[in-house]
Write a protein that holds these residues in place. Structure first.
Motif, PDB file in Angstrom:
ATOM      1  N   MET A   1      98.238 109.061  35.201  1.00 15.14           N
ATOM      2  CA  MET A   1      98.832 109.219  33.876  1.00 15.14           C
ATOM      3  C   MET A   1     100.172 109.945  33.942  1.00 15.14           C
ATOM      4  SD  MET A   1      96.926 107.633  31.927  1.00 15.14           S
ATOM      5  CE  MET A   1      95.353 107.331  31.124  1.00 15.14           C
ATOM      6  N   MET A   2     100.303 110.896  34.861  1.00 14.50           N
ATOM      7  CA  MET A   2     101.581 111.589  35.029  1.00 14.50           C
ATOM      8  C   MET A   2     102.683 110.592  35.377  1.00 14.50           C
ATOM      9  SD  MET A   2     103.676 114.086  35.162  1.00 14.50           S
ATOM     10  CE  MET A   2     102.777 115.606  34.895  1.00 14.50           C
TER      11      MET A   2
ATOM     12  N   VAL B   1     102.783 107.497  34.473  1.00 13.34           N
ATOM     13  CA  VAL B   1     103.085 106.767  33.234  1.00 13.34           C
ATOM     14  C   VAL B   1     103.927 107.635  32.294  1.00 13.34           C
ATOM     15  CG1 VAL B   1     102.039 105.734  31.193  1.00 13.34           C
ATOM     16  CG2 VAL B   1     101.013 105.357  33.444  1.00 13.34           C
TER      17      VAL B   1
ATOM     18  N   ILE C   1     106.873 105.139  29.136  1.00 11.03           N
ATOM     19  CA  ILE C   1     106.684 103.752  28.714  1.00 11.03           C
ATOM     20  C   ILE C   1     106.638 103.645  27.196  1.00 11.03           C
ATOM     21  CG2 ILE C   1     105.017 101.830  28.764  1.00 11.03           C
ATOM     22  CD1 ILE C   1     104.364 102.787  31.663  1.00 11.03           C
TER      23      ILE C   1
ATOM     24  N   GLY D   1      96.835 103.331  32.328  1.00 17.11           N
ATOM     25  CA  GLY D   1      97.646 104.156  31.443  1.00 17.11           C
ATOM     26  C   GLY D   1      98.806 103.387  30.849  1.00 17.11           C
TER      27      GLY D   1
ATOM     28  N   ALA E   1      98.945 100.261  30.268  1.00 17.90           N
ATOM     29  CA  ALA E   1      98.439  99.306  29.276  1.00 17.90           C
ATOM     30  C   ALA E   1      98.162  99.986  27.936  1.00 17.90           C
ATOM     31  CB  ALA E   1      97.170  98.627  29.795  1.00 17.90           C
ATOM     32  N   ILE E   2      97.654 101.208  27.968  1.00 16.49           N
ATOM     33  CA  ILE E   2      97.387 101.885  26.691  1.00 16.49           C
ATOM     34  C   ILE E   2      98.542 102.794  26.294  1.00 16.49           C
ATOM     35  CG2 ILE E   2      94.863 101.762  26.837  1.00 16.49           C
ATOM     36  CD1 ILE E   2      95.100 104.880  27.462  1.00 16.49           C
ATOM     37  N   ARG E   3      99.679 102.571  26.903  1.00 16.11           N
ATOM     38  CA  ARG E   3     100.894 103.275  26.476  1.00 16.11           C
ATOM     39  C   ARG E   3     101.859 102.286  25.833  1.00 16.11           C
ATOM     40  NH1 ARG E   3     101.480 107.737  24.392  1.00 16.11           N
ATOM     41  NH2 ARG E   3     103.608 108.444  24.380  1.00 16.11           N
ATOM     42  N   GLY E   4     101.488 100.983  25.884  1.00 14.02           N
ATOM     43  CA  GLY E   4     102.315 100.010  25.188  1.00 14.02           C
ATOM     44  C   GLY E   4     103.073  99.047  26.068  1.00 14.02           C
ATOM     45  N   ALA E   5     102.761  98.977  27.369  1.00 15.67           N
ATOM     46  CA  ALA E   5     103.422  97.999  28.233  1.00 15.67           C
ATOM     47  C   ALA E   5     103.139  96.586  27.746  1.00 15.67           C
ATOM     48  CB  ALA E   5     102.921  98.155  29.667  1.00 15.67           C
TER      49      ALA E   5
ATOM     50  N   GLY F   1      94.387  95.917  32.907  1.00 20.95           N
ATOM     51  CA  GLY F   1      95.501  95.494  32.065  1.00 20.95           C
ATOM     52  C   GLY F   1      96.697  94.890  32.758  1.00 20.95           C
ATOM     53  N   ALA F   2      96.672  94.782  34.082  1.00 21.65           N
ATOM     54  CA  ALA F   2      97.784  94.122  34.771  1.00 21.65           C
ATOM     55  C   ALA F   2      97.871  92.673  34.316  1.00 21.65           C
ATOM     56  CB  ALA F   2      97.592  94.196  36.281  1.00 21.65           C
TER      57      ALA F   2
ATOM     58  N   LEU G   1      89.897 110.115  26.095  1.00 19.43           N
ATOM     59  CA  LEU G   1      90.250 108.696  26.279  1.00 19.43           C
ATOM     60  C   LEU G   1      89.091 107.905  26.874  1.00 19.43           C
ATOM     61  CD1 LEU G   1      93.924 108.829  27.635  1.00 19.43           C
ATOM     62  CD2 LEU G   1      93.161 107.924  25.429  1.00 19.43           C
TER      63      LEU G   1
ATOM     64  N   ARG H   1      89.027 103.878  25.992  1.00 22.96           N
ATOM     65  CA  ARG H   1      90.382 103.355  26.239  1.00 22.96           C
ATOM     66  C   ARG H   1      90.607 103.172  27.744  1.00 22.96           C
ATOM     67  NH1 ARG H   1      90.879 102.388  20.888  1.00 22.96           N
ATOM     68  NH2 ARG H   1      91.041 104.296  19.691  1.00 22.96           N
TER      69      ARG H   1
ATOM     70  N   PHE I   1      98.942 110.526  24.932  1.00 27.11           N
ATOM     71  CA  PHE I   1      97.651 110.252  25.564  1.00 27.11           C
ATOM     72  C   PHE I   1      96.590 111.231  25.064  1.00 27.11           C
ATOM     73  CE2 PHE I   1      99.587 108.202  29.531  1.00 27.11           C
ATOM     74  CZ  PHE I   1      99.130 106.942  29.181  1.00 27.11           C
TER      75      PHE I   1
ATOM     76  N   ILE J   1      97.000 101.333  21.441  1.00 27.97           N
ATOM     77  CA  ILE J   1      97.732 101.039  22.687  1.00 27.97           C
ATOM     78  C   ILE J   1      98.878 102.010  22.903  1.00 27.97           C
ATOM     79  CG2 ILE J   1      97.097  98.601  22.799  1.00 27.97           C
ATOM     80  CD1 ILE J   1     100.127  98.122  21.941  1.00 27.97           C
ATOM     81  N   ARG J   2      98.837 103.117  22.205  1.00 29.67           N
ATOM     82  CA  ARG J   2      99.802 104.198  22.455  1.00 29.67           C
ATOM     83  C   ARG J   2      99.090 105.395  23.071  1.00 29.67           C
ATOM     84  NH1 ARG J   2     104.489 103.987  24.059  1.00 29.67           N
ATOM     85  NH2 ARG J   2     105.575 105.927  23.851  1.00 29.67           N
TER      86      ARG J   2
ATOM     87  N   SER K   1      92.923 108.770  21.322  1.00 32.72           N
ATOM     88  CA  SER K   1      91.507 108.802  21.697  1.00 32.72           C
ATOM     89  C   SER K   1      90.709 108.530  20.412  1.00 32.72           C
ATOM     90  CB  SER K   1      91.152 110.132  22.353  1.00 32.72           C
ATOM     91  OG  SER K   1      91.465 111.229  21.528  1.00 32.72           O
TER      92      SER K   1
ATOM     93  N   ARG L   1      98.083  92.542  24.048  1.00 35.66           N
ATOM     94  CA  ARG L   1      97.821  93.943  23.707  1.00 35.66           C
ATOM     95  C   ARG L   1      97.537  94.083  22.207  1.00 35.66           C
ATOM     96  NH1 ARG L   1      97.521  95.070  29.049  1.00 35.66           N
ATOM     97  NH2 ARG L   1      99.522  94.913  30.066  1.00 35.66           N
TER      98      ARG L   1
END
Lengths: 351, 351, 351, 351
Positions: free
Chosen positions: C156-157, C159, C164, C185, C187-191, C211-212, C308, C313, D166, D188-189, D192, D313
C-alpha cells in the motif's frame, strides 16, 4: 506551590496547590516568562469551556526544567524550554492521522488550563517532554519565545489551512496578535496582495510591518464592499479568519473567489450556528472550502517556528507592547488582556 | 522582417524572414525588451535540442501586440504584454492534467526557438494569446517584466516542486539567475535556514539580499561536507537544484534528510544517466523524493508572479547587471551570456 | 526462552535467550502465527544490513499479549494483537513530521531483527504498545492478520507514494506478495488499466484476482517495449516498483508519462547507484517523480488496512500458499522463502 | 431544427430553432442517446437558475459529430463522442488554476441549457471540441456512455473533494444516481466501512452492488443517531453529500470525526443559509473541512472515467432502469424524472 487560578466562572485569584507529580515521560518546569491570552479571558469570564474550580490558568510561557521522568531523553533539569499551548499524546491514533491536537477527542490535545493546571503556577507539568518541549534557542529573547506557545503557531495554522500559494491574494480578518502572525505567515508563504481587516492603530502599524499591503477598516463601511471594490469585484484567493464572530464566515464567503479557501483560527465562543450564504457559496458547488482548526502543538512545530525567528523571517517579539516583572504581575497582565486598552497587542510577564 | 537566428549548430547571425501569420487565437507582437538565456547558448553551441536552421532565437522578452486573431478577447493591438517562455496548448489533455508544459508531448509546451521562431525577431508569434499573454502591469520596469518570462517562473517551479514548508531548512544549488529566483522564492515560501551554493561575488551578494542565510562556496571544499557540517550532520529538508550537472543529484541526495524533497530545474545537457546513490537513498526506502520539471508557462502564473513583484515580495529586476539599447545589441548580449564575465548575472536589451 | 536466529552472515539456528524486559510503555507478546519474509533472507544470506550475531529473526506475525507496562492503556495480557513490522517512536520529531518510519534516523523505525530481536521467539518485545499494536479483529483468520505486518502496508505504501488517481493507468513491477498487494491497492485506489509485470503462474493468477487487467511477462521480451506497445507508445501515469533491482528504475522512467510518479518499495540490496536515464527523464524537466519509502508502521495504519479486509476490499489471506503448524516449523518456512519454489507466494506458521 | 425546451418557468414543449453555427474550435453533434437529469427538473419547475425562454434543455447524452471547426484536430464528422455536461474554456485563468468548471465566473463552465441550448435538440453545439469531447470507446453501450456526461463525474467529484484514503470510514448521504456513483467511487478509492443513506429499494440494491457495506434508512430514525450508533460514537472520516437539503450539512458535521472532510455535490436549490453547528464543528477549531463543487468537465476526466468502466471498476450502466426509443420520448423521460416513480433510478432515451 502558588498559582493564579480560575476559582469559578467570573472569578480569579491566587491559590495554593501541590506541586504536580512527574511521570516517566514528563517534565516539571518553572516559568521564566508568561503571557495571558484572550482564551484565558474567555475561559474565566465567558465560561467558554464550562465551569472550572481552582484551575490554574495560562498556556503561554517559557520555562526552565526542574525535574524529568525516567524515560525522558532530550531534556534535563536546568534546560530552558519553549512550551506549546497544545501538548498532544503523540502515540494516539489521532496523532498518527496528522491531527495530534485532537488526540483523545476533539480539541483534547489542549490540556493546560482545560484538563489540568496551566502554566501560571510556580511549577507546571508537561506531558511527554521529549515530544512537547523544545530547547530555547541561544540568544532568543523571552518575549519572542513566549509568542511561540500560541500566537505564532495559531496564526500559522490559519495560513496553512488557507493553503496560500505563490501570488495568491489574501485577506486576514482580525489583526489581534494571532491575526498579525497570520499576516506575517501569509507574507512568507507567498501572498501577493495582502488585505488586513482591523482598526486599532498599533495593530495596523504592525500589520504593515509584517507585510499587509492594504488595511480594511470596518469603521469605513462594510468590509465585503470594501474588499470587493479593492479587488475589482473579483474577491480574494484565500482568507484567514482570526477575529470576528459566527457572522464573519458569511462575509468571508462573499469575499472569496470560486476555488478559494478559508482557514479559521478564531475560537467561536457563542451562538448555535455558523451560517454559509447559499448563493455566494455557489449553490453548494462553488468550490469555496471552509476549514477551522486548533494549532497542532508539540515540539517539531515549535522548533520550526523558532527557526523562522532565528532566520529573521518573522518577528513575533513585536507583538509585545507591555512588559511586567515578577510572578505576581500575572494578575495585572491578565486584567489588561481582559480590558484591552487601545495600545495593547500583547503583555508579557518576566519572572 | 529581421531576426537574430541560429543558422546551425555553433553558428549565429541576422536573417530575413516572413513576418509570422496570425491564427484566430493568436497574437503577433513586436519586442520592447529582450533577454538572452543560457538555454539559447545551449541550443546554439551545444546543439542541445539538435540542429536547427535559420531558427530565430530567444524566449525571454516583453512585447507590444500588433495584431490579434478573431477569437482573441482580452488583448488588442497596442497592448504591452508579458510573454512566457512556455506557451502551452491549454485544451490538451496534458494541460487538463496539470502539466501544460508537456502539452503535445514531453516539454512540447516549449515552442519559442524550439518548434517555431523565438522572440528575437522584429515580430514574434504567440499561440493562444488569451491563455498565454498577460498585460504588463502599470509601472513595472522592462527588466523586471523580462525576468517574468523564464527566470522567475523557472526558479519558482523549483521551489514548488521542492514543496517548501514553514521552517524547512533549504539548500539551493547554483545561484545563477534562476537559482537566485529560487532563493527568493524559498524565502517567501517559509524557509528558515537557507543555504545557497555558489561562488561569484555578485551572485552571492544578490543571494543574501534575496534571503540566503548562508553561502556555501564549492571552492572551499566538498559542498556535501560543508552542508553536513553546517547542519550538524542532519542535512536539509528541501533542495532546489538550479545548476551543476548530472552528478549534482548524488550530492543532493547525500545532503537531504529522509522524507526530504529535491526539485530540479537545471536543464541537463549531456551524459546518459543521473546517478542516485543507493545507500544514502535509504536502499530505496528513505523517502527522498526526486523531481525535475519545466516551468508551467501561460498567463495565470505570469500574473501571479507579477503580483508578487508589485507587492514587493520579490525583486527580479536586481538580476539585470547589464543593459543594452537597440535591437542590434541582441547579438552582443547573447555573446555576453555565452562568455559569462564574472560580474554578469543577466543582460537586458531594450528596444 | 527459545528463538530462531541469525547466528552470523549466512548462518541460522535455534538459540536460547533471556525473555525480553517490559518497560512502562511496552508489551511482551507470544506469537500465534509467524511468517518469514524475503527481507529475512536478505538479512541472513546477503548480509544486507551488515553482520548480526544471535539476533532473533522475523518481523511478521500475530501475537498474544502476555505482559504490559504501567503506562499502557489499551492492551492487557490475553489480548490477541496485530503487530507491524515497523514500530516507530511516535513522539520523535520525524514522526511529528509524518515520517515515523524514520524516527531516530533513516529507516530506524524498523527495529525487529534489525536493532533488537525479532518475532521468531517464544516471546517478543513491542515498544510503545498503545502506539504500535492493534487488536486482532473478531473473526479475522491468522493468515490475513499476519499479512498486515508487512505485506499489506508495504504494498500500500507503494500505491500511496505513486499517488494513484481515478482512471490512472498503472504498472506494478514485480508480483511477489508485496507487489500483489500493490496490485490490490492500485485497483481500490482507482486505477483503470493495471499492468502487472511477472511470470510465475500462481502470482499471475492472484494478480488477476486482485485487479490486474494485463500481465507483462519479461520472458516474452523487454518489458518497456511490451508496455509501450500496449499503451500505444504513451506509457502509464503511475508505476509501483515491488521487485527487480537498481536497473528497474531506468525501465520505469521509460515506461512513465511526463507528470507521472514512481513509488518504490523494493529493498535495493546491492550496487552503488540507481541510474535515471537523462533523455527519457526529460533532460531533468519531464516531471517524472521518483520516490521510494519504507512502510509507515504503527497502530492506525494496521487498523485501517484491517478495516479494508473486513469490508472485503482486499484479500491478503490469498497470499498464503503454504501453511505449517508448530513453532519449530519456522526454520522450514524460512528456507522455503529462501528457495522460492515455483508455487510459493507466502508461507505461514501457526503456533 | 427541432428541440425540446423550457418555454418559461414551469412550462416545457417542442420548439423549432436554427441549427447552431460552428466556430473554428467547435463541433456540431447530433444525439445518439439522451438522459434527463433532476437538474433539468429544477431548471424548469423550480426556476432554479432563473427564467429562461425557449431554451433547449438537456446536458447528458452521447453524440455523433456532424461538423467541426477549422482548428479542430482530433474529431471529424461521423465520430461518435462522449459529451460532458460541463464544457469549460480551457485557456481561462480559472482553468489554469485547476477550476475549469468556474471558467468565466462561478459555475460558468456549465453552459448547456444554462447559457446556451442544451443537448435535447436535433443538433447541439460543443465549444472547444478538442478540449471537451472524447471518443466513444469501442464496445461501450450508450447507457454507460450517457452516464459519463454528469452522473459519474459528479459522483466522483464528491469522492475527490472528500479526499478518501485507504481504510477511511465513509458515509454517502443520498443514493440517487449521483450518490450511487459516489458509493462506487468511494469503494474504489479505498473506503472501508461505507454507509449509504437512502430508502428506495432499487437504489439500496445498487448501493450494495456498488460497495456500500451498510444502509442507513432515514425512515428508521434520525440518521445522525443511527450512524453514531453504528460507529460506536466515533463518526466517520469522510462524507459525501449527494442529496438532502441545506440542513443536511448540520447532520453531516455531527457525523464527522475531527480532521474529517465533507464533499458536497448536491445542488442546493433554496433557502438563504447552510448552517454549521458551532459546537460539533469544534467551536471553529475541529478541522472538519467543508467543500462543495461542480464537476470539472472536459475531455480528460471523461476519458479517465470511461477507462474505469472499460477496466470494470465501475458499472454506471446499472443506473439505467428505464429505456425509451425515439427522440420524441425525451418528454416522457423528463416527466418520469420529475415524478420519480419508486423503481426509477435513471431513464435513457435512445435515438
Amino acid at each position: 506551590m502558588k498559582g493564579f487560578a480560575m476559582l469559578g466562572i467570573g472569578s480569579i485569584g491566587w491559590i495554593e496547590k501541590e506541586r504536580p507529580a512527574c511521570g516517566p515521560l514528563d517534565a516539571i518546569c518553572k516559568p521564566l516568562a508568561l503571557a495571558p491570552c484572550t482564551s484565558d479571558v474567555h475561559t474565566v469570564w465567558a465560561g467558554a469551556i464550562g465551569d472550572r474550580h481552582d484551575m490554574i490558568l495560562g498556556h503561554e510561557g517559557v520555562g526552565e526544567v526542574v525535574e524529568v521522568g525516567s524515560l525522558v531523553k532530550d531534556f534535563k533539569p536546568g534546560d530552558k524550554v519553549l512550551v506549546p499551548a497544545i501538548t498532544p499524546d503523540w502515540n494516539s491514533v489521532e496523532a498518527q492521522d496528522g491531527f495530534a491536537q485532537h488526540s483523545g477527542g476533539m480539541l483534547a490535545g489542549w490540556k493546560f488550563s482545560n484538563f489540568k493546571d496551566g502554566v501560571f503556577g510556580e511549577f507546571f507539568h508537561v506531558n511527554d517532554a521529549d515530544g512537547n518541549l523544545a530547547h530555547l534557542p541561544e540568544g532568543m529573547d523571552l518575549g519572542t519565545a513566549a509568542m511561540l506557545s500560541d500566537m505564532v503557531p495559531t496564526g500559522m495554522m490559519g495560513v496553512e489551512m488557507a493553503d496560500i500559494r505563490f501570488g495568491d491574494t489574501v485577506c486576514v480578518i482580525g489583526i489581534g496578535p494571532v491575526g498579525l502572525m497570520a499576516v506575517a505567515g501569509a507574507a512568507i508563504r507567498g501572498a501577493s496582495d495582502l488585505y488586513a481587516v482591523g482598526s486599532r492603530p498599533d495593530c495596523v502599524r504592525v500589520a504593515k510591518e509584517f507585510g499587509a499591503t492594504e488595511i480594511i477598516n470596518y469603521k469605513n463601511g462594510d468590509i465585503v464592499d470594501q474588499l470587493l471594490e479593492l479587488t475589482k469585484g473579483k474577491g480574494v484567493d484565500r482568507i484567514v479568519i482570526a477575529g470576528g464572530d459566527n457572522d464573519t464566515f458569511a462575509q468571508a464567503v462573499k469575499m472569496l473567489k470560486p476555488g478559494g479557501k478559508i482557514g479559521n483560527v478564531n475560537y467561536l465562543g457563542e451562538g448555535d450556528y455558523i451560517k454559509i450564504p447559499r448563493v455566494e457559496w455557489g449553490v453548494g458547488m462553488g468550490h469555496k472550502q471552509i476549514i477551522g482548526g486548533l494549532m497542532l502543538g508539540g515540539r517539531l512545530r515549535m522548533e520550526q517556528y523558532a527557526a523562522l525567528c532565528k532566520a529573521k523571517r518573522i518577528f513575533p517579539g513585536k507583538l509585545i507592547t507591555h512588559t511586567f516583572n515578577g510572578f505576581d504581575k500575572v494578575e495585572e497582565a491578565l486584567l489588561m488582556m481582559k480590558d484591552k486598552s487601545p495600545d495593547l497587542i500583547k503583555p508579557l510577564v518576566i519572572l
